[in-house]
Design an enzyme around this catalytic site. Structure first.
Site, PDB file in Angstrom:
ATOM      1  N   VAL A   1       0.838  -1.202   0.000  1.00 40.43           N
ATOM      2  CA  VAL A   1       0.000   0.000   0.000  1.00 40.43           C
ATOM      3  C   VAL A   1       0.874   1.253   0.000  1.00 40.43           C
ATOM      4  CG1 VAL A   1      -1.781   1.295   1.218  1.00 40.43           C
ATOM      5  CG2 VAL A   1      -1.891  -1.196   1.130  1.00 40.43           C
ATOM      6  N   ASP A   2       1.905   1.273   0.839  1.00 45.52           N
ATOM      7  CA  ASP A   2       2.824   2.407   0.846  1.00 45.52           C
ATOM      8  C   ASP A   2       3.448   2.615  -0.531  1.00 45.52           C
ATOM      9  OD1 ASP A   2       2.725   3.533   3.395  1.00 45.52           O
ATOM     10  OD2 ASP A   2       4.118   2.079   4.231  1.00 45.52           O
ATOM     11  N   ILE A   3       3.939   1.531  -1.114  1.00 46.45           N
ATOM     12  CA  ILE A   3       4.616   1.628  -2.408  1.00 46.45           C
ATOM     13  C   ILE A   3       3.657   2.102  -3.489  1.00 46.45           C
ATOM     14  CG2 ILE A   3       5.704   0.254  -4.232  1.00 46.45           C
ATOM     15  CD1 ILE A   3       6.961  -1.443  -1.943  1.00 46.45           C
TER      16      ILE A   3
END
Length: 405
Positions: A177-179
């Site tokens: 999700v961060d990426i």
């Protein structure tokens, strides 16, 4: 575009000036991608530093964590205390000819400092593209709440479709999700840059972990919206396609990705059972899905004496998607990984290569992740500060300069 300082003479984004106030993952990853393609990215750190500098082991020889190094190459670094008015004035001076601002402060922080987008930046810098990465956005029931990848995976439904009935819901093993939020931020910035060519105006770009997590739910979200049936945990199996799963062989586990009936027919021929392709239970994907447990048992029996690595090489050569399940060291030393320049080393710091290849304006990893405050004096000089003023700012703790050891 900003032209106040020497810019990298390469890449599709040469001439784009980016002020990166972000920390941790999504924002810095966005900044690194822009820098990989030629943008001048100035990383602004607080006196406490980007916390990922300490997210180790492992650490590089200079004591910086590999986690930080994987997200911050091709940038220059300045340390500024934005809680002080003169620190904020430095950033405003840098923004005067900047194209993009990236930040992931807690919602309301910039406004408390008097430099929010609607409050100050939009009017003062009408061409500025302000990109904010946050957990949930500023408003709505969860507006302003802190966001972390694993929390977004849980609240966004990704964990509910990852795992098996035995394990229960699982977090995806990489911070997907961060990426992906970082990638969404890049897309938003580039869209705003293109639109600015027509209007001459910047705009506010927002990428949130929650929105990104929800956007990643395909095809389970589409399935539920169409059928109303709650997706179930299916392990490595696909929710719509069979066989699309991991299987054991004599030497290793492999993944077979059979996406259509033509590939299914080829697989059956390759395994020496061409009649299985036309058997009514398995002739179409819908039937294979209906009889997936029976089909899996047959395939496991056929594969148990097979060399998995050789099998996958042969299947790929025959146009059938398949791959051995490999560990990270195998991937990062694989001849194809190296051929694609997906492992690079810059000034002694190893990293992952650039996945987007452009023919005329390729990206490049040209400088190592910066040391804490490495370019503080250099950047302030470029923005009109004299030596005596810089020394005074250092003495008052408004900025920090890297001291070589």
């Amino acid at each position: 575009m900003g032209n106040n300082a020497p810019l990298p003479a390469f890449g599709a984004l040469a001439g784009l000036k980016v002020i990166d106030l972000s920390r941790v993952l999504g924002g810095p990853y966005c900044g690194q991608i822009l820098a990989d393609h030629g943008a001048q990215v100035i990383k602004v750190e607080p006196p406490a530093g980007d916390e990922t500098r300490a997210w180790g082991p492992p650490f590089a020889d200079d004591g910086t964590a590999a986690y930080y190094n994987g997200l911050n190459r091709n940038k220059r670094d300045i340390v500024i205390d934005l809680s002080k008015p003169e620190g904020r004035e430095i950033v405003l001076k840098m923004l005067a000819d900047a194209d993009v601002l990236i930040e992931n402060f807690k919602i309301g922080t910039l406004e408390r400092w008097g430099i929010g987008y609607e409050q100050t930046l939009r009017e003062r810098f009408p061409r500025l593209i302000h990109c904010r990465v946050s957990g949930f956005g500023a408003d709505g029931p969860l507006g302003g709440a802190p966001g972390y990848d694993a929390v977004a995976q849980a609240l966004g439904g990704l964990m509910s479709v990852n795992g098996t009935p035995d394990t229960g819901p699982l977090r995806v093993g990489v911070p997907v999700v961060d990426i992906t939020t970082g990638l969404s931020a890049v897309i938003g910035v580039l869209l705003a840059v293109i639109e600015r060519q027509r209007s001459g105006r910047g705009q506010f770009v927002e990428a949130t972990l929650y929105d990104t997590a929800v956007s990643l739910l395909h095809p389970q979200s589409a399935n539920w919206l169409q059928s109303g049936q709650t997706p179930r945990l299916s392990g490595n199996a696909h929710s719509n396609i069979v066989p699309y799963d991991k299987f054991p062989t004599r030497t290793c586990e492999v993944f077979l990705g059979i996406g259509n009936n033509g590939q299914w027919k080829k697989l059956c021929e390759f395994l020496g059972h061409p009649d299985m392709a036309s058997e009514p239970r398995f002739a179409t994907n819908a039937e294979r899905f209906r009889h997936r447990d029976e089909l899996r048992a047959l395939l496991e029996a056929q594969l148990q004496e097979v060399d998995g690595e050789q099998l996958c090489r042969d299947l790929l050569a025959a146009g059938i998607p398949a791959g051995a399940v490999r560990a990270i060291p195998q991937v990062l030393t694989d001849p194809h990984t190296l051929h694609r320049d997906m492992v690079v080393q810059v000034e002694g710091v190893p990293g992952i290569g650039i996945p987007v290849k452009l023919s005329r304006t390729p990206g490049r990893a040209h400088s190592a992740p910066p040391r804490f405050g490495q370019h503080t004096r250099e950047l302030l000089t470029e923005h009109g500060y004299g030596a005596a003023t810089i020394d005074a700012l250092i003495a008052r703790g408004s900025i920090v300069e890297h001291v070589a050891t």
